[in-house]
Scaffold this motif. Structure first.
Motif, PDB file in Angstrom:
ATOM      1  N   ASP A  55       0.862  -1.183   0.000  1.00 51.90           N
ATOM      2  CA  ASP A  55       0.000   0.000   0.000  1.00 51.90           C
ATOM      3  C   ASP A  55       0.901   1.236   0.000  1.00 51.90           C
ATOM      4  OD1 ASP A  55      -2.093   1.700   0.213  1.00 51.90           O
ATOM      5  OD2 ASP A  55      -2.346   1.438   2.379  1.00 51.90           O
ATOM      6  N   LEU A  56       1.100   1.827  -1.165  1.00 52.96           N
ATOM      7  CA  LEU A  56       2.079   2.912  -1.280  1.00 52.96           C
ATOM      8  C   LEU A  56       1.463   4.185  -1.862  1.00 52.96           C
ATOM      9  CD1 LEU A  56       5.122   0.895  -2.618  1.00 52.96           C
ATOM     10  CD2 LEU A  56       4.976   2.115  -0.465  1.00 52.96           C
ATOM     11  N   PRO A  57       2.038   5.338  -1.513  1.00 52.66           N
ATOM     12  CA  PRO A  57       1.529   6.603  -2.063  1.00 52.66           C
ATOM     13  C   PRO A  57       2.085   6.829  -3.473  1.00 52.66           C
ATOM     14  CG  PRO A  57       3.349   7.046  -0.570  1.00 52.66           C
ATOM     15  CD  PRO A  57       3.170   5.562  -0.590  1.00 52.66           C
ATOM     16  N   TRP A  58       1.619   6.009  -4.428  1.00 54.81           N
ATOM     17  CA  TRP A  58       2.191   6.051  -5.782  1.00 54.81           C
ATOM     18  C   TRP A  58       2.109   7.431  -6.428  1.00 54.81           C
ATOM     19  CZ3 TRP A  58       5.458   2.606  -7.278  1.00 54.81           C
ATOM     20  CH2 TRP A  58       5.366   1.282  -6.824  1.00 54.81           C
ATOM     21  N   GLN A  59       1.140   8.246  -5.961  1.00 54.49           N
ATOM     22  CA  GLN A  59       0.992   9.567  -6.605  1.00 54.49           C
ATOM     23  C   GLN A  59       2.201  10.477  -6.357  1.00 54.49           C
ATOM     24  OE1 GLN A  59      -0.884   8.353  -4.200  1.00 54.49           O
ATOM     25  NE2 GLN A  59      -0.642   9.769  -2.484  1.00 54.49           N
ATOM     26  N   ILE A  60       3.053  10.138  -5.379  1.00 55.41           N
ATOM     27  CA  ILE A  60       4.238  10.979  -5.134  1.00 55.41           C
ATOM     28  C   ILE A  60       5.525  10.306  -5.658  1.00 55.41           C
ATOM     29  CG2 ILE A  60       3.202  12.180  -3.155  1.00 55.41           C
ATOM     30  CD1 ILE A  60       5.947   9.814  -2.370  1.00 55.41           C
ATOM     31  N   VAL A  61       5.374   9.198  -6.344  1.00 58.30           N
ATOM     32  CA  VAL A  61       6.551   8.461  -6.818  1.00 58.30           C
ATOM     33  C   VAL A  61       6.808   8.744  -8.303  1.00 58.30           C
ATOM     34  CG1 VAL A  61       7.561   6.170  -7.175  1.00 58.30           C
ATOM     35  CG2 VAL A  61       6.150   6.612  -5.135  1.00 58.30           C
ATOM     36  N   ASP A  62       8.028   9.165  -8.616  1.00 59.87           N
ATOM     37  CA  ASP A  62       8.454   9.244 -10.020  1.00 59.87           C
ATOM     38  C   ASP A  62       9.247   7.994 -10.329  1.00 59.87           C
ATOM     39  OD1 ASP A  62       7.847  11.850 -11.472  1.00 59.87           O
ATOM     40  OD2 ASP A  62       8.450  12.547  -9.480  1.00 59.87           O
ATOM     41  N   LEU A  63       8.801   7.260 -11.346  1.00 58.83           N
ATOM     42  CA  LEU A  63       9.408   5.965 -11.669  1.00 58.83           C
ATOM     43  C   LEU A  63      10.302   6.072 -12.908  1.00 58.83           C
ATOM     44  CD1 LEU A  63       8.872   3.540  -9.914  1.00 58.83           C
ATOM     45  CD2 LEU A  63       7.142   2.805 -11.549  1.00 58.83           C
ATOM     46  N   PHE A  64      11.601   5.915 -12.679  1.00 58.34           N
ATOM     47  CA  PHE A  64      12.576   5.949 -13.780  1.00 58.34           C
ATOM     48  C   PHE A  64      13.093   4.548 -14.061  1.00 58.34           C
ATOM     49  CE2 PHE A  64      12.640  10.258 -12.193  1.00 58.34           C
ATOM     50  CZ  PHE A  64      12.770  11.010 -13.343  1.00 58.34           C
TER      51      PHE A  64
END
Ligand code: 6PG
Length: 230
Positions: A55-64
């Motif tokens: 359960d992660l706050p994906w909206q604040i993650v930039d995925l490179f």
């Protein structure tokens, strides 16, 4: 380096996913944003599966991406295909936060320039990634930094194209960008990686050792750790 050894590849992958989740939560708390770079290959598939359930706050993650092969779009040889199928399919990451490496442009040099611009716009100049996940090849490569390829020695660029390696030309983040990351996580499983893992710990002789980060976290299974002194 901080090494932890697990009985099975899946237990190793599960702990690695937990670690990434902890780092994302920590960055969210400290900086309200988290830039993560993920590697390819087969080893991280179970890690992505585990991470997709967190359960992660994906909206604040930039995925490179750490590296990408110049294979056709959606080919199973593209690292992004693995990331999409094992991590992104079940989770809801805003499209604007996804930064696949552009290997489909007329030239890889153009792709490297475009990715450098994206990386700098999100992570600053010089870019500082919050968390980098790395794999290790049996030949000692990490990212797409293969023994004997000029990309290994590049210190004045963030992203470069490589020669044809294991079937494909590639784009890769360079040693200085990887080395500068706030946190580095190595996930290494399988007995065929044992000699390379030992050399990584010895700190010389393979491209992976160029990073020289003593504070990196290494999760390995028993098989990969066979040649480590304990
Ligand atoms: C790639 C990678 C590479 C990978 C190692 C290990 O594109 O191949 O990102 O650096 O991490 O080759 O790959 P395996 O997990 O398949 O052994």
């Amino acid at each position: 380096m901080h090494v932890e050894i697990f009985d099975t590849p899946d237990a190793t992958a599960a702990r690695a996913a937990e670690f990434l989740a902890e780092e994302i939560a920590r960055a969210a708390h400290q900086r309200a944003r988290c830039a993560v770079a993920l590697s390819g290959g087969a080893t991280p598939e179970p890690m992505f599966d585990h991470l997709a359930k967190a359960d992660l706050p994906w909206q604040i993650v930039d995925l490179f991406q750490v590296d990408e092969r110049a294979a056709p779009d959606a080919s199973p040889d593209r690292n992004y295909t693995t990331i999409r199928e094992h991590l992104l399919a079940p989770v809801d990451v805003p499209v604007a936060n996804l930064h696949p490496m552009p290997v489909g442009l007329p030239s890889l040099a153009e792709g490297a320039a475009r990715y450098t611009a994206v990386l700098r716009s999100v992570c600053g100049d010089p870019p500082v990634l919050d968390v980098v996940h790395l794999g290790l090849g049996a030949d000692g490569h990490t990212a797409s930094l293969f023994p004997g390829d000029p990309a290994v020695d590049v210190e004045d660029a963030d992203v470069v194209a490589t020669g044809r390696k294991v079937g494909w030309e590639r784009l890769t983040l360079t040693v200085p960008v990887l080395r500068r990351a706030r946190t580095i996580l190595w996930l290494v499983t399988g007995v065929e990686k044992a000699p390379a893992l030992r050399r990584l710990f010895e700190g010389a002789g393979i491209p992976a050792a160029r990073l020289g980060r003593d504070d990196a976290v290494v999760y390995a299974d028993q098989a990969a750790a066979t040649l480590l002194e304990r």
